[in-house]
Scaffold this active site. Sequence first.
Site, PDB file in Angstrom:
ATOM      1  N   CYS A   1     -18.901  -7.870   4.226  1.00 47.93           N
ATOM      2  CA  CYS A   1     -20.036  -8.077   5.115  1.00 47.93           C
ATOM      3  C   CYS A   1     -20.408  -6.729   5.746  1.00 47.93           C
ATOM      4  O   CYS A   1     -19.569  -6.094   6.387  1.00 47.93           O
ATOM      5  CB  CYS A   1     -19.650  -9.078   6.194  1.00 47.93           C
TER       6      CYS A   1
ATOM      7  N   GLN B   1       0.583  -9.421  -6.168  1.00 53.16           N
ATOM      8  CA  GLN B   1       0.194 -10.834  -6.202  1.00 53.16           C
ATOM      9  C   GLN B   1       1.034 -11.665  -7.166  1.00 53.16           C
ATOM     10  O   GLN B   1       1.148 -12.874  -6.974  1.00 53.16           O
ATOM     11  CB  GLN B   1      -1.288 -10.961  -6.592  1.00 53.16           C
TER      12      GLN B   1
ATOM     13  N   THR C   1       0.839  -1.206   0.000  1.00 53.06           N
ATOM     14  CA  THR C   1       0.000   0.000   0.000  1.00 53.06           C
ATOM     15  C   THR C   1       0.873   1.255   0.000  1.00 53.06           C
ATOM     16  O   THR C   1       0.585   2.218  -0.727  1.00 53.06           O
ATOM     17  CB  THR C   1      -0.938  -0.012   1.235  1.00 53.06           C
TER      18      THR C   1
ATOM     19  N   HIS D   1       4.888  -9.899   2.410  1.00 50.45           N
ATOM     20  CA  HIS D   1       4.092 -10.983   3.005  1.00 50.45           C
ATOM     21  C   HIS D   1       3.282 -11.780   2.002  1.00 50.45           C
ATOM     22  O   HIS D   1       2.548 -12.697   2.373  1.00 50.45           O
ATOM     23  CB  HIS D   1       3.189 -10.441   4.118  1.00 50.45           C
TER      24      HIS D   1
ATOM     25  N   THR E   1      14.575   5.725   8.823  1.00 49.59           N
ATOM     26  CA  THR E   1      15.670   4.747   8.867  1.00 49.59           C
ATOM     27  C   THR E   1      15.190   3.388   8.345  1.00 49.59           C
ATOM     28  O   THR E   1      14.102   2.934   8.701  1.00 49.59           O
ATOM     29  CB  THR E   1      16.168   4.605  10.328  1.00 49.59           C
TER      30      THR E   1
ATOM     31  N   ASN F   1      -6.071 -10.059  -7.248  1.00 48.13           N
ATOM     32  CA  ASN F   1      -5.965 -10.835  -6.014  1.00 48.13           C
ATOM     33  C   ASN F   1      -7.094 -11.839  -5.808  1.00 48.13           C
ATOM     34  O   ASN F   1      -6.893 -12.877  -5.203  1.00 48.13           O
ATOM     35  CB  ASN F   1      -5.868  -9.911  -4.801  1.00 48.13           C
TER      36      ASN F   1
HETATM   37  N1  PLP Z   1      -2.340  -4.945  -4.143  1.00 48.60           N
HETATM   38  C1  PLP Z   1      -2.794  -6.205  -4.240  1.00 48.60           C
HETATM   39  C2  PLP Z   1      -3.047  -6.785  -5.584  1.00 48.60           C
HETATM   40  C3  PLP Z   1      -3.017  -6.958  -3.084  1.00 48.60           C
HETATM   41  O1  PLP Z   1      -3.481  -8.206  -3.193  1.00 48.60           O
HETATM   42  C4  PLP Z   1      -2.759  -6.354  -1.830  1.00 48.60           C
HETATM   43  C5  PLP Z   1      -3.040  -7.117  -0.575  1.00 48.60           C
HETATM   44  O2  PLP Z   1      -3.907  -7.945  -0.497  1.00 48.60           O
HETATM   45  C6  PLP Z   1      -2.276  -5.045  -1.782  1.00 48.60           C
HETATM   46  C7  PLP Z   1      -2.085  -4.368  -2.964  1.00 48.60           C
HETATM   47  C8  PLP Z   1      -2.001  -4.351  -0.491  1.00 48.60           C
HETATM   48  O3  PLP Z   1      -1.012  -5.023   0.241  1.00 48.60           O
HETATM   49  P1  PLP Z   1      -0.683  -4.568   1.728  1.00 48.60           P
HETATM   50  O4  PLP Z   1      -1.966  -4.665   2.500  1.00 48.60           O
HETATM   51  O5  PLP Z   1       0.341  -5.547   2.173  1.00 48.60           O
HETATM   52  O6  PLP Z   1      -0.181  -3.196   1.694  1.00 48.60           O
END
Ligand code: PLP
Length: 402
Positions: free
Chosen positions: A345, A201, A92, A223, A259, A173
């Site tokens: 939801c 992704q 993000t 992650h 940093t 995603n």
């Molecule tokens: N973009 C895509 C395609 C994602 O699948 C995600 C997370 O699911 C993000 C951006 C955002 O990732 P993060 O929440 O690790 O910043």
Amino acid sequence: MGPGWCGHEVPERIAAGPMSASPIYLDHNATTPVDPAVLDAMLPFLRDRFGNPSSAHAYGKVAAEALARARAQVAALIEASPEEIVFTSCATESINTAIKGIAFARRMQAKHLFVMSAVEHPAAAEAVRYLEREHDGVVAVVPVEQDGRVDPWRVLAAAGENTALVTLIHAQNETGALQPLQQIGEVLRSRGVPFHVDASQSIGKVPVSVSALACDTLSLAGHKLYAPKGVGALYVREGVELHPLLHGAPYEGGRRGGTANVAYAVGLGAACELAMGWLKGGGPDRLRARRDRLHRLLEADTGAVLNGPREERLPNTLNLSFPGVVGNELLEATPEIAASTGSACHAGKHEPSSVLLAMGRSPQVALGAVRLSLGRGTTDREVDRAAKALTAAWRKLANAKP
Ligand code: PLP
């Protein structure tokens, strides 16, 4: 109960290892476990190698060298050069830095146009909407076809004069749909239109090359590829100017203050190197075979229909709409697996996924969707057990309907 962490007791299941008695994890598009080799690479930098990479002494030099190596590892995975990599805290942040940073560096004016697809992640869509709302930008949303992919020519037709930026998701995603970006990037470059790619992704699941995509910036998150949460990276093509989101000391080539999070950058670097080995060693083919086996079993037993393209799709992602049931209820009735749906939801009522609606699915079909995303560690046995559990739960729910 296992031994305490920070004075709190750790639940038995987690203390015994996350996979022991836990549901089969089929939610790798939400987040991946941390690879043990990644953790091993990080730990020294959370213990004795704690220096600030900007310090001139020995501790600082050790940290600076580790950071440089991590930068080179991330760069190698996407065929960039190390100077083009900016470490961030998450995808993000990378996406916001690219979209707002480029808009502001190009002295964004009212009526400047931003082009995106109808299936962007909120990290990109909301950044663009912010520029529309607060800076009088104009947004063009390009629709997707029934399989969830954009038609390149529609993107190029939308990106006319006065375009400040085009941002597109590489792999969606929810559906895993891979967008045909190559055909878009080259033309945008010839027109001088900046092009950002959200590769959160696709990184580590399929080969990604910034030169093949012809993008100016590209975002990724640790992650999603077996590094921890809390680290991401942004590729910024040499010569592309952007304003930092975090103003401060001129770290990361002046593109991000703060940093560096050395241990986590080291983890991301290690994860990228592992991903490269996995991609070259036939990992995607093995994963695709398991994913397709799960698909065949569920399709035969339940009549579930695929959301997303058959071929141009991430090798781990299977989004299926199950007939006659609501996806969330199906997952609730299947405690043997951990997976998700794209539906939101609100006040106890499930809303269909906007991504599936954008693909022309009816609200009913969209509500029946479940996203199963496999990982490198998913086994054939888990696939068979997951298919059996989902089928049994689906039968029960579907038969209970009047
Ligand atoms: N973009 C895509 C395609 C994602 O699948 C995600 C997370 O699911 C993000 C951006 C955002 O990732 P993060 O929440 O690790 O910043």
